[in-house]
Design a protein around this motif. Structure first.
Motif, PDB file in Angstrom:
ATOM      1  N   GLN A 177       0.919  -1.036  -0.004  1.00 64.64           N
ATOM      2  CA  GLN A 177      -0.062   0.239   0.012  1.00 64.64           C
ATOM      3  C   GLN A 177       0.619   1.440   0.085  1.00 64.64           C
ATOM      4  O   GLN A 177       1.572   1.615   1.056  1.00 64.64           O
ATOM      5  CB  GLN A 177      -0.943   0.114   1.248  1.00 64.64           C
ATOM      6  N   ALA A 178       0.717   1.750  -1.119  1.00 64.93           N
ATOM      7  CA  ALA A 178       1.509   3.275  -1.150  1.00 64.93           C
ATOM      8  C   ALA A 178       0.869   4.231  -0.469  1.00 64.93           C
ATOM      9  O   ALA A 178      -0.378   4.013  -0.128  1.00 64.93           O
ATOM     10  CB  ALA A 178       1.786   3.823  -2.873  1.00 64.93           C
ATOM     11  N   PRO A 179       1.561   5.531  -0.148  1.00 63.15           N
ATOM     12  CA  PRO A 179       0.956   6.490   0.715  1.00 63.15           C
ATOM     13  C   PRO A 179      -0.186   6.938  -0.074  1.00 63.15           C
ATOM     14  O   PRO A 179      -0.129   7.330  -1.302  1.00 63.15           O
ATOM     15  CB  PRO A 179       2.002   7.427   0.956  1.00 63.15           C
ATOM     16  N   GLY A 180      -1.434   7.150   0.492  1.00 63.77           N
ATOM     17  CA  GLY A 180      -2.516   7.746  -0.236  1.00 63.77           C
ATOM     18  C   GLY A 180      -3.264   6.835  -1.052  1.00 63.77           C
ATOM     19  O   GLY A 180      -4.173   7.335  -2.143  1.00 63.77           O
ATOM     20  N   GLU A 181      -2.844   5.774  -1.103  1.00 69.06           N
ATOM     21  CA  GLU A 181      -3.428   4.741  -2.322  1.00 69.06           C
ATOM     22  C   GLU A 181      -4.045   3.343  -1.651  1.00 69.06           C
ATOM     23  O   GLU A 181      -3.762   3.192  -0.517  1.00 69.06           O
ATOM     24  CB  GLU A 181      -2.188   4.218  -3.339  1.00 69.06           C
ATOM     25  N   GLN A 182      -4.719   2.612  -2.535  1.00 72.84           N
ATOM     26  CA  GLN A 182      -5.405   1.454  -2.138  1.00 72.84           C
ATOM     27  C   GLN A 182      -4.396   0.396  -2.009  1.00 72.84           C
ATOM     28  O   GLN A 182      -3.243   0.339  -2.700  1.00 72.84           O
ATOM     29  CB  GLN A 182      -6.488   1.020  -2.998  1.00 72.84           C
ATOM     30  N   ARG A 183      -4.503  -0.702  -1.043  1.00 69.78           N
ATOM     31  CA  ARG A 183      -3.666  -1.926  -0.995  1.00 69.78           C
ATOM     32  C   ARG A 183      -3.922  -2.594  -2.034  1.00 69.78           C
ATOM     33  O   ARG A 183      -5.003  -2.736  -2.819  1.00 69.78           O
ATOM     34  CB  ARG A 183      -4.391  -2.552   0.250  1.00 69.78           C
ATOM     35  N   GLU A 184      -2.556  -3.088  -2.836  1.00 72.10           N
ATOM     36  CA  GLU A 184      -2.777  -3.904  -3.881  1.00 72.10           C
ATOM     37  C   GLU A 184      -2.155  -5.286  -3.741  1.00 72.10           C
ATOM     38  O   GLU A 184      -1.086  -5.321  -2.971  1.00 72.10           O
ATOM     39  CB  GLU A 184      -2.236  -3.085  -5.163  1.00 72.10           C
ATOM     40  N   ARG A 185      -2.343  -6.504  -4.400  1.00 75.10           N
ATOM     41  CA  ARG A 185      -1.810  -7.551  -4.330  1.00 75.10           C
ATOM     42  C   ARG A 185      -0.746  -7.632  -5.166  1.00 75.10           C
ATOM     43  O   ARG A 185      -0.693  -6.806  -6.269  1.00 75.10           O
ATOM     44  CB  ARG A 185      -2.893  -8.664  -4.949  1.00 75.10           C
ATOM     45  N   ILE A 186       0.296  -8.080  -4.674  1.00 73.90           N
ATOM     46  CA  ILE A 186       1.485  -8.344  -5.419  1.00 73.90           C
ATOM     47  C   ILE A 186       1.717  -9.859  -5.948  1.00 73.90           C
ATOM     48  O   ILE A 186       1.671 -10.012  -7.214  1.00 73.90           O
ATOM     49  CB  ILE A 186       2.841  -7.998  -4.512  1.00 73.90           C
ATOM     50  N   CYS A 187       1.523 -10.898  -4.895  1.00 73.15           N
ATOM     51  CA  CYS A 187       1.842 -12.297  -5.610  1.00 73.15           C
ATOM     52  C   CYS A 187       1.272 -13.069  -4.458  1.00 73.15           C
ATOM     53  O   CYS A 187       0.913 -12.879  -3.220  1.00 73.15           O
ATOM     54  CB  CYS A 187       3.105 -12.597  -5.693  1.00 73.15           C
ATOM     55  N   ASP A 188       1.197 -14.498  -4.651  1.00 72.11           N
ATOM     56  CA  ASP A 188       0.880 -15.410  -3.824  1.00 72.11           C
ATOM     57  C   ASP A 188       1.569 -16.737  -3.882  1.00 72.11           C
ATOM     58  O   ASP A 188       2.401 -16.975  -5.047  1.00 72.11           O
ATOM     59  CB  ASP A 188      -0.637 -15.776  -3.493  1.00 72.11           C
ATOM     60  N   ILE A 189       1.849 -17.742  -2.889  1.00 68.10           N
ATOM     61  CA  ILE A 189       2.338 -19.012  -3.178  1.00 68.10           C
ATOM     62  C   ILE A 189       1.695 -19.808  -2.201  1.00 68.10           C
ATOM     63  O   ILE A 189       1.091 -19.673  -1.169  1.00 68.10           O
ATOM     64  CB  ILE A 189       3.909 -19.019  -2.768  1.00 68.10           C
ATOM     65  N   GLY A 190       1.454 -20.879  -2.889  1.00 71.93           N
ATOM     66  CA  GLY A 190       1.009 -22.152  -2.009  1.00 71.93           C
ATOM     67  C   GLY A 190       2.024 -22.950  -1.279  1.00 71.93           C
ATOM     68  O   GLY A 190       3.230 -23.020  -1.642  1.00 71.93           O
ATOM     69  N   ARG A 191       1.696 -24.017  -0.558  1.00 74.50           N
ATOM     70  CA  ARG A 191       2.533 -24.852  -0.010  1.00 74.50           C
ATOM     71  C   ARG A 191       3.109 -25.957  -0.966  1.00 74.50           C
ATOM     72  O   ARG A 191       4.037 -26.448  -0.806  1.00 74.50           O
ATOM     73  CB  ARG A 191       1.821 -25.769   0.843  1.00 74.50           C
ATOM     74  N   SER A 192       2.404 -26.014  -2.195  1.00 76.25           N
ATOM     75  CA  SER A 192       3.109 -26.734  -3.120  1.00 76.25           C
ATOM     76  C   SER A 192       4.315 -26.047  -3.894  1.00 76.25           C
ATOM     77  O   SER A 192       5.015 -26.739  -4.736  1.00 76.25           O
ATOM     78  CB  SER A 192       1.854 -27.218  -4.241  1.00 76.25           C
ATOM     79  N   GLY A 193       4.177 -24.805  -3.660  1.00 79.47           N
ATOM     80  CA  GLY A 193       5.420 -24.110  -4.360  1.00 79.47           C
ATOM     81  C   GLY A 193       5.002 -23.072  -5.409  1.00 79.47           C
ATOM     82  O   GLY A 193       5.727 -22.422  -6.207  1.00 79.47           O
ATOM     83  N   VAL A 194       3.531 -23.358  -5.917  1.00 79.94           N
ATOM     84  CA  VAL A 194       3.407 -22.627  -7.097  1.00 79.94           C
ATOM     85  C   VAL A 194       2.826 -21.283  -6.676  1.00 79.94           C
ATOM     86  O   VAL A 194       2.220 -21.219  -5.672  1.00 79.94           O
ATOM     87  CB  VAL A 194       1.796 -23.361  -7.524  1.00 79.94           C
ATOM     88  N   SER A 224       1.877 -17.172  -8.006  1.00 77.74           N
ATOM     89  CA  SER A 224       1.098 -16.299  -9.068  1.00 77.74           C
ATOM     90  C   SER A 224       1.601 -14.889  -8.947  1.00 77.74           C
ATOM     91  O   SER A 224       1.661 -14.488  -7.398  1.00 77.74           O
ATOM     92  CB  SER A 224      -0.162 -16.665  -9.183  1.00 77.74           C
ATOM     93  N   TYR A 225       1.592 -14.042  -9.836  1.00 75.39           N
ATOM     94  CA  TYR A 225       2.004 -12.656  -9.844  1.00 75.39           C
ATOM     95  C   TYR A 225       0.943 -11.776 -10.534  1.00 75.39           C
ATOM     96  O   TYR A 225       0.378 -12.225 -11.450  1.00 75.39           O
ATOM     97  CB  TYR A 225       3.476 -12.347 -10.289  1.00 75.39           C
ATOM     98  N   GLU A 226       1.013 -10.512  -9.960  1.00 75.21           N
ATOM     99  CA  GLU A 226       0.250  -9.469 -10.836  1.00 75.21           C
ATOM    100  C   GLU A 226       1.246  -9.028 -11.867  1.00 75.21           C
ATOM    101  O   GLU A 226       2.401  -9.348 -11.764  1.00 75.21           O
ATOM    102  CB  GLU A 226      -0.008  -8.471  -9.847  1.00 75.21           C
ATOM    103  N   ASP A 227       0.802  -8.543 -12.947  1.00 74.75           N
ATOM    104  CA  ASP A 227       1.742  -8.193 -14.042  1.00 74.75           C
ATOM    105  C   ASP A 227       2.972  -7.354 -13.866  1.00 74.75           C
ATOM    106  O   ASP A 227       3.977  -7.506 -14.119  1.00 74.75           O
ATOM    107  CB  ASP A 227       0.818  -7.567 -14.881  1.00 74.75           C
ATOM    108  N   PHE A 228       2.562  -6.328 -12.745  1.00 73.33           N
ATOM    109  CA  PHE A 228       3.732  -5.315 -12.516  1.00 73.33           C
ATOM    110  C   PHE A 228       4.848  -6.058 -11.611  1.00 73.33           C
ATOM    111  O   PHE A 228       5.742  -5.660 -11.756  1.00 73.33           O
ATOM    112  CB  PHE A 228       3.085  -4.110 -11.627  1.00 73.33           C
ATOM    113  N   ALA A 229       4.582  -7.069 -11.216  1.00 72.92           N
ATOM    114  CA  ALA A 229       5.530  -8.100 -10.265  1.00 72.92           C
ATOM    115  C   ALA A 229       6.126  -9.027 -11.051  1.00 72.92           C
ATOM    116  O   ALA A 229       7.181  -9.491 -10.433  1.00 72.92           O
ATOM    117  CB  ALA A 229       4.869  -8.367  -9.149  1.00 72.92           C
ATOM    118  N   LYS A 230       5.871  -9.403 -12.374  1.00 73.12           N
ATOM    119  CA  LYS A 230       6.462 -10.597 -12.675  1.00 73.12           C
ATOM    120  C   LYS A 230       7.735 -10.556 -13.108  1.00 73.12           C
ATOM    121  O   LYS A 230       8.713 -11.417 -13.013  1.00 73.12           O
ATOM    122  CB  LYS A 230       5.500 -10.745 -14.154  1.00 73.12           C
ATOM    123  N   ASP A 231       8.327  -9.317 -13.425  1.00 74.60           N
ATOM    124  CA  ASP A 231       9.841  -8.921 -13.786  1.00 74.60           C
ATOM    125  C   ASP A 231      10.789  -8.981 -12.732  1.00 74.60           C
ATOM    126  O   ASP A 231      11.980  -9.200 -12.865  1.00 74.60           O
ATOM    127  CB  ASP A 231       9.816  -8.004 -14.839  1.00 74.60           C
TER     128      ASP A 231
END
Length: 114
Positions: free
Chosen positions: A37-54, A56-63
């Motif tokens: 969450q940037a100052p003055g902005e809404q909280r945004e999702r970046i990525c997640d991971i499961g116990r399997s190791g799989v 997923s990323y939001e587009d801005f975070a992939k690189d």
């Protein structure tokens, strides 16, 4: 009660890297997500991971962002590279248990400036 604790936030210069940690202390967590969450902005999702190791990323975070999980230590890491001033904000992790019960940490502050 807080069952997840983030750490690793710091003041860094543009272009540097940082690794955040999220350690959980409650059983049954099968998925961990990172948000910011940037100052003055809404909280945004970046990525997640499961116990399997799989993961997923939001587009801005992939690189530039990489999430990983160490189940033995109950810790999820978020590696961030080539940091930009726009990456400044509070970074939060959320742990999810079966049935959808979610637990948030209190956040760790990342400031990219210089």
């Amino acid at each position: 009660q807080v069952y997840l604790e983030e750490s690793g936030g710091d003041l860094v210069q543009p272009g540097e890297s940082l690794r955040l940690s999220c350690k959980w202390s409650i059983g049954g967590i099968y998925l961990v997500e990172w948000f910011r969450q940037a100052p003055g902005e809404q909280r945004e999702r970046i990525c997640d991971i499961g116990r399997s190791g799989v993961a997923s990323y939001e587009d801005f975070a992939k690189d530039r962002f990489t999430i990983s999980m160490d189940t033995a230590s109950q810790t999820v890491y978020l590696e961030m590279r080539s940091l930009k001033p726009d990456d400044t904000g509070m970074y939060y992790c959320k742990g999810v248990q079966p049935g959808g019960m979610a637990h948030w940490g209190t956040g760790t502050l990342v400031i990219v400036s210089g």
